[in-house]
Design an enzyme around this catalytic site. Sequence first.
Site, PDB file in Angstrom:
ATOM      1  N   HIS A  32       0.830  -1.212   0.000  1.00 26.62           N
ATOM      2  CA  HIS A  32       0.000   0.000   0.000  1.00 26.62           C
ATOM      3  C   HIS A  32       0.862   1.258   0.000  1.00 26.62           C
ATOM      4  O   HIS A  32       1.567   1.528   0.971  1.00 26.62           O
ATOM      5  CB  HIS A  32      -0.882  -0.040   1.268  1.00 26.62           C
ATOM      6  N   GLU A  62      -4.438   3.499  -8.368  1.00 30.55           N
ATOM      7  CA  GLU A  62      -5.700   4.027  -7.828  1.00 30.55           C
ATOM      8  C   GLU A  62      -5.874   5.457  -8.314  1.00 30.55           C
ATOM      9  O   GLU A  62      -5.073   6.346  -7.981  1.00 30.55           O
ATOM     10  CB  GLU A  62      -5.726   3.974  -6.292  1.00 30.55           C
ATOM     11  N   GLU A 104       0.493  -0.858  -4.731  1.00 29.74           N
ATOM     12  CA  GLU A 104      -0.637   0.073  -4.879  1.00 29.74           C
ATOM     13  C   GLU A 104      -0.090   1.491  -4.804  1.00 29.74           C
ATOM     14  O   GLU A 104       0.811   1.764  -3.984  1.00 29.74           O
ATOM     15  CB  GLU A 104      -1.649  -0.154  -3.746  1.00 29.74           C
ATOM     16  N   HIS A 142      -1.015  10.829  -2.647  1.00 29.19           N
ATOM     17  CA  HIS A 142      -2.320  10.432  -2.115  1.00 29.19           C
ATOM     18  C   HIS A 142      -3.281  11.603  -1.923  1.00 29.19           C
ATOM     19  O   HIS A 142      -4.408  11.596  -2.412  1.00 29.19           O
ATOM     20  CB  HIS A 142      -2.137   9.700  -0.781  1.00 29.19           C
ATOM     21  N   ASP A 202      -1.291   5.937  -5.619  1.00 30.54           N
ATOM     22  CA  ASP A 202      -2.395   6.866  -5.857  1.00 30.54           C
ATOM     23  C   ASP A 202      -1.989   7.883  -6.916  1.00 30.54           C
ATOM     24  O   ASP A 202      -0.881   8.424  -6.846  1.00 30.54           O
ATOM     25  CB  ASP A 202      -2.739   7.597  -4.555  1.00 30.54           C
TER      26      ASP A 202
END
Length: 258
Positions: free
Chosen positions: A19, A121, A47, A62, A49
């Site tokens: 993450h 994401e 993962e 993020h 962002d």
Amino acid sequence: MKPYQPLCPAGEPPYVIAHRGISAKAPENTMAAFRLATGTPNINMIELDVRCSHDGTPVVIHDRTLQRTTTGNGAVRSYTVDELKKFDAGSWFHPTFSQECIPTLLEVLSFVRGKCWVNVELKGEFLVRSHEAFVRGVLENVRESGMKDQVLYSSFTHELVASVRRLEPTAKTGVIYNFYRDFGRSPSKLAQRAGASVFVCARRELRRSMIRDVRQHSLALYVYTLNSVQDASKMVELEIDGIISDNADDIAPVVRGS
Ligand code: G3P
Ligand code: MG
């Protein structure tokens, strides 16, 4: 390396997903965090962002604003990529990371290529008219980096997920559950509406009924953010497909062996 498949093969332990990189040990969404992840065996996926700079470059960060994780201030989208690059994105975490800056999506994908899969994401910005340009930019970066078969696209903003599928019909996509907005709707309804094959939810949101529903509809189920070995082991018992963790390096040896 194998092309990414949303469902973890039957009988195998869940995918381990880092993450924001190994964000417990390096500043989130920086090359330092991604280097740690790719250097650890048995981490299947990173993962990250993605947001858009003022001049339309997909960048990896993020928050909507800069102040928590960089030396900048204000909205990410009000700076050009060259301006964003000047901010220090590591010192907030520890002074030894002062050389870290906000990476572009293309830089990260080019670095990760051939090492593991990437979960991109897409962060929504309530600017519906610019959604398509944002998605196009992201898809272009993925194509340019040669990572087309190694990427899962996901978002809390399900319209973005639907756009990805419209522009790239073979893309693997996931919808992220938003309790306040999606409560009462089944994972399969949410996923089908956006054309997604993965349902992502937070640990505290996970219900047995969701697990039953995703199984019935052959969807994959990924859960975030699981940072303890006990929690991760529980997910193995429940046969969850993906474990998203800030310390994937600690989880991977327990879940998938060293
Ligand atoms: O995709 C899982 C997780 O990353 C969603 O929440 O806020 O950490 O991006 P957030
Ligand atoms: Mg995220």
